[in-house]
Design an enzyme around this catalytic site. Structure first.
Site, mmCIF file in Angstrom:
data_model
loop_
_atom_site.group_PDB
_atom_site.id
_atom_site.type_symbol
_atom_site.label_atom_id
_atom_site.label_comp_id
_atom_site.label_asym_id
_atom_site.label_seq_id
_atom_site.Cartn_x
_atom_site.Cartn_y
_atom_site.Cartn_z
ATOM 1 N N LYS A 238 -9.016 40.929 19.092
ATOM 2 C CA LYS A 238 -9.819 38.899 18.655
ATOM 3 C C LYS A 238 -9.388 38.155 19.009
ATOM 4 O O LYS A 238 -8.115 37.708 18.881
ATOM 5 C CB LYS A 238 -10.291 39.181 17.046
ATOM 6 C CG LYS A 238 -11.359 39.765 16.717
ATOM 7 C CD LYS A 238 -12.595 39.868 15.901
ATOM 8 C CE LYS A 238 -13.263 41.038 15.488
ATOM 9 N NZ LYS A 238 -14.507 40.693 16.300
ATOM 10 N N ARG A 312 -19.710 50.189 14.456
ATOM 11 C CA ARG A 312 -19.737 51.902 14.773
ATOM 12 C C ARG A 312 -19.370 52.867 14.977
ATOM 13 O O ARG A 312 -19.751 54.177 14.825
ATOM 14 C CB ARG A 312 -21.089 51.535 16.512
ATOM 15 C CG ARG A 312 -20.061 50.797 17.848
ATOM 16 C CD ARG A 312 -20.636 50.664 18.444
ATOM 17 N NE ARG A 312 -20.384 48.843 18.773
ATOM 18 C CZ ARG A 312 -21.122 48.784 19.258
ATOM 19 N NH1 ARG A 312 -21.525 49.095 20.328
ATOM 20 N NH2 ARG A 312 -21.446 47.244 19.296
HETATM 21 N N1 BES Z 1 -17.125 42.521 13.393
HETATM 22 C C1 BES Z 1 -17.459 42.240 14.734
HETATM 23 C C2 BES Z 1 -18.647 41.446 14.155
HETATM 24 C C3 BES Z 1 -18.822 40.223 13.787
HETATM 25 C C4 BES Z 1 -18.702 39.094 14.957
HETATM 26 C C5 BES Z 1 -19.467 40.252 12.458
HETATM 27 C C6 BES Z 1 -18.828 37.720 14.345
HETATM 28 C C7 BES Z 1 -19.237 38.834 11.918
HETATM 29 C C8 BES Z 1 -19.402 37.384 12.380
HETATM 30 C C9 BES Z 1 -17.305 43.087 14.700
HETATM 31 O O1 BES Z 1 -16.701 44.797 14.648
HETATM 32 C C10 BES Z 1 -17.419 43.488 16.694
HETATM 33 O O2 BES Z 1 -16.223 42.940 16.246
HETATM 34 N N2 BES Z 1 -17.855 43.496 17.982
HETATM 35 C C11 BES Z 1 -17.831 43.221 19.025
HETATM 36 C C12 BES Z 1 -18.119 43.936 19.251
HETATM 37 C C13 BES Z 1 -18.249 44.605 20.957
HETATM 38 C C14 BES Z 1 -16.838 44.864 21.023
HETATM 39 C C15 BES Z 1 -18.768 45.420 21.817
HETATM 40 C C16 BES Z 1 -18.657 41.482 19.388
HETATM 41 O O3 BES Z 1 -19.952 41.093 18.705
HETATM 42 O O4 BES Z 1 -17.813 41.142 19.959
HETATM 43 MN MN MN Z 2 -14.708 44.510 15.519
#
Ligand code: BES
Ligand code: MN
Ligand code: ZN
Length: 458
Positions: A238, A312
């Site tokens: 990230k 997931r």
């Molecule tokens: N934990 C994150 C989602 C999240 C984002 C929670 C902001 C709380 C606040 C999750 O694991 C994630 O990173 N999801 C990705 C999925 C994508 C790579 C398909 C996302 O939402 O960017």
């Molecule tokens: Mn994530």
């Protein structure tokens, strides 16, 4: 203070008594006191808004007590003469939840010597139902526990911390607790959870808690909570800004574990099982790589195209285990997608459900709990977006419809012919970046009271 004297004081202050307008007057009774006059007009408001007004009132009362440095509060007026249970609980939620401050890492408390409201009397003769207040108190303490867990820095809230908490909730509440550690998970083939955990020095766990009611239960409800104690994104790392709040990525786990604490106290008539897969999502030389293929506990293979879609992967195993144990209803809570935050903002959680009845029941529970849910579709049209050319399924479906494709991924691991299933994407409301009435900056404990209201209604 007579009615007439009060009226002239209020008139002098140009207080019009609009809904939730407040006026604070120092008055001399037997001793010095503060009179807080609150305007009230909830005519035509929906139940959600009506209860929100009571929560706000509770929070206002708390703030006034804090300002006046007094723990003793008396409520008077027609409003309090015949409060129903949910309004009374909402008021108390406003007091208890609005009083929350996370100050574990501060040398002094922002409240000084003020220790909170110790006495709340209703003057108008309403007899406060003790059993209902006990229920409300359990709901609130569970919510506060969830907030603490979420607000703890990831260094101090590891999968091992959650394991120890599960064990202590089980010990205190006489629940059965099973801890599946790395070696057990390997034997069970929990490839989703183990895949995510590969890149972390912290050992992962799948925690299972079981509450059994005294009488043979009519229903078995399984709760599943995402317990990523820190989400760096893994190799699909990230950006710095997106990582700042990722200690909150175990909010689903926090909600489920905290709800179990209250379940043990309140003893509903249904059997309740909690499943919490917990790990960090970190990077070391062993971390899973984009392109790797994992085999989940169900036997399905997953092509991991983005290591940041880790929630997931761990939920796949936990949902499968909940299904193997034969639950009538499975409800999972997860801070699953940023796409959900984009769609819903930070007030609404997305509700996905395989069954209209379950969706309705959860909606009804959420209204009383004061937590916004909005239903989104398990769109069959989008299933092809998570088809993989090398494995049974892939873990990303592209940017568009991201919350939906994540839910569809989870659905692959639930037998919706045998079990009613609901998925709550709480990525928005789980964690706030500023205070909002009884909700405080940081972890909110979203989901705890909706789950509990739902369970107590069965
Ligand atoms: N934990 C994150 C989602 C999240 C984002 C929670 C902001 C709380 C606040 C999750 O694991 C994630 O990173 N999801 C990705 C999925 C994508 C790579 C398909 C996302 O939402 O960017
Ligand atoms: Mn994530
Ligand atoms: Zn995550």
């Amino acid at each position: 203070l007579s009615g007439g004297a009060l009226k002239s004081r209020v008139n002098r202050e140009k207080f019009e008594g609009g809904h939730q307008q407040t006026l604070s007057l120092p008055v001399k009774l037997k001793s010095l006191a503060n009179l807080l006059v609150v305007g009230w007009d909830i005519k035509g408001k929906e139940l959600f808004e009506e209860l929100a007004a009571f929560r706000k009132l509770g929070h206002t009362i708390y703030e006034e007590a804090r300002r006046g440095r007094t723990g003793k509060v008396a409520l008077a007026g027609d409003l309090f003469a015949d409060l129903n249970d949910s309004a009374l609980c909402a008021l108390w939620e406003g007091v208890m939840l609005g009083a929350y401050r996370f100050e574990r890492y501060k040398r002094s408390s922002s409240s000084g010597k003020f220790t909170g409201i110790s006495e709340l009397k209703i003057v108008s003769g309403l007899k406060v139902p003790a059993a209902k207040m006990k229920e409300c108190d359990s709901f609130c303490r569970a919510t506060l526990l969830a907030r603490d867990l979420i607000n703890l820095p990831a260094a101090d809230c590891t999968p091992t911390t959650l394991r120890d908490l599960a064990l202590s909730i089980a010990r205190k509440g006489k629940l059965k607790c099973t801890v599946f550690d790395r070696s057990k998970l390997k034997k069970m083939g929990a490839g989703g959870l183990l895949g995510v955990a590969q890149g972390s020095e912290e050992p992962p766990y799948l925690l299972k808690l079981v509450y059994r009611p005294a009488r043979e239960p009519k229903k078995v409800v399984a709760l599943v909570g995402k317990g990523v104690t820190f989400d760096s994104g893994g190799l699909s790392i990230k950006p710095a800004g997106g990582m700042e709040t990722m200690k909150c990525d175990m909010s689903g786990a926090a909600a489920v574990l905290s709800a179990m604490q209250a379940v043990a106290e309140l003893k509903p008539e249904v059997e309740v099982r909690a499943y919490v897969p917990t790990t960090e999502n970190m990077i070391n030389g062993l971390a899973m790589r984009p392109g790797d293929v994992l085999r989940a506990m169900s036997g399905k293979t997953i092509e991991v195209l983005n290591t940041d879609a880790e929630g997931r992967l761990i939920l796949a195993d936990a949902l499968h285990m909940a299904g193997q144990d034969k639950a009538d209803v499975i409800i999972d809570l997860a801070t699953l997608t940023g796409a959900c935050v984009v769609a819903m903002g930070d007030t609404y959680a997305a509700l996905f459900a395989s069954d209209d009845g379950l969706a309705r029941d959860l909606q009804a529970a959420s209204v009383v709990a004061g937590e916004r849910l909005w239903r989104m579709p398990l769109a069959p049209e989008y299933r092809e977006l998570i088809k993989s050319s090398v494995a049974d399924i892939k873990n990303t479906g592209g940017r568009s419809g991201g919350a939906i494709t994540a839910a569809l991924f989870l659905q692959e691991f639930v037998d919706t012919k045998k079990t009613h299933w609901a998925h709550l994407d709480i990525a928005g409301p789980a964690f706030l970046d500023s205070d909002r009435g009884h909700l405080r900056k940081g972890g909110t404990g979203f989901g705890v009271r909706t789950l509990l209201r739902y369970l107590m209604s069965l």
